[in-house]
Design an enzyme around this catalytic site. Sequence first.
Site, short mmCIF file in Angstrom:
data_model
loop_
_atom_site.label_atom_id
_atom_site.label_comp_id
_atom_site.label_asym_id
_atom_site.label_seq_id
_atom_site.Cartn_x
_atom_site.Cartn_y
_atom_site.Cartn_z
N ASN A 1 0.85 -1.19 0.00
CA ASN A 1 0.00 0.00 0.00
C ASN A 1 0.89 1.24 0.00
OD1 ASN A 1 -1.93 1.97 0.37
ND2 ASN A 1 -2.47 1.38 2.46
N PHE A 2 0.90 1.94 -1.13
CA PHE A 2 1.75 3.13 -1.26
C PHE A 2 1.24 4.30 -0.42
CE2 PHE A 2 3.96 2.57 -5.69
CZ PHE A 2 4.47 1.36 -5.28
N LYS A 3 -0.05 4.28 -0.08
CA LYS A 3 -0.68 5.42 0.62
C LYS A 3 -0.46 6.68 -0.21
CE LYS A 3 -0.13 2.95 4.95
NZ LYS A 3 0.01 3.04 6.43
N GLY B 1 2.47 2.07 10.90
CA GLY B 1 3.35 3.22 10.74
C GLY B 1 3.98 3.71 12.03
N GLU C 1 -5.06 -5.42 10.56
CA GLU C 1 -4.00 -4.45 10.82
C GLU C 1 -4.30 -3.70 12.12
OE1 GLU C 1 -2.04 -2.75 6.98
OE2 GLU C 1 -4.12 -2.14 6.98
N SER D 1 3.55 -2.46 10.45
CA SER D 1 5.01 -2.40 10.59
C SER D 1 5.69 -3.71 10.15
CB SER D 1 5.41 -2.05 12.03
OG SER D 1 4.92 -0.77 12.38
N GLU E 1 -6.81 4.26 8.24
CA GLU E 1 -6.56 5.68 8.00
C GLU E 1 -7.79 6.36 7.41
OE1 GLU E 1 -1.83 4.80 7.58
OE2 GLU E 1 -2.99 5.17 5.76
N HIS F 1 -9.64 0.72 5.25
CA HIS F 1 -8.35 0.93 5.91
C HIS F 1 -8.51 1.88 7.09
CE1 HIS F 1 -4.15 2.06 6.59
NE2 HIS F 1 -3.83 0.97 5.92
#
Length: 235
Positions: free
Chosen positions: A6-8, A165, A159, A195, A92, A90
Amino acid sequence: MIIASNFKTNHTRKSTKQYLNSLNEFVSKNNIKKDILVFPPSTCLDLYELNNYIKVGTQNAYPVEKGSFTGEIGLEQLDEFNINTILIGHSERRHILNESQELITKKYNYFKEKNFQIVYCIGEPKDIREKGIEAVIEYNLSQLQGIDINYSKLIVAYEPVWAIGTGLTASTEQIDETLNNLRRTIKAPLLYGGSVKPANTKEILSITNCDGILVGTASWDIDSFIEMIKIADTL
């Protein structure tokens, strides 16, 4: 086994193309037969010529074909690049962008109807983890409310929010216990994210009910991501 990146909000069109070219060369030359998913920013979606084991997906989309939804992309934009894999739920998007379970469910049902492969994310914050495994499982299963967990193209990514992160990684025992409990309800492939890096890839992928990894920061560097794929290929 599924290895996902996942590049975000990282990489450009140019660097994504270079990344995928290097990834494609490695997978093809080494006859890698693991399912590899890459989720770049929407500005980097394109018609890439890739090995059959590599798929590019979208990190997000609104559940419409097209319309007046400023800042969003819909099915029409995804279809242009033959995108049929999507990341939904996700943390975020749940915690930073305040996506409700209602909207997440709406997205899930829409893209399920369109026959997308869906990587659906769940995970608990630190205060829930500290209450013990029963609270952790109850919280994670609540994030599956309204979700058809028997959908044939579903992949569930566990997750823990406190490990994303942060440099913190759930212990092998915590991951094992959580995935074992989730497996009682979920028959779809289970990924772990939080992580993940080359140093802990083998340990995590060796967990009984772990079917793969969803990687953030450590996957943004192509050499690091390839190292994780190499490790996965030995298991």
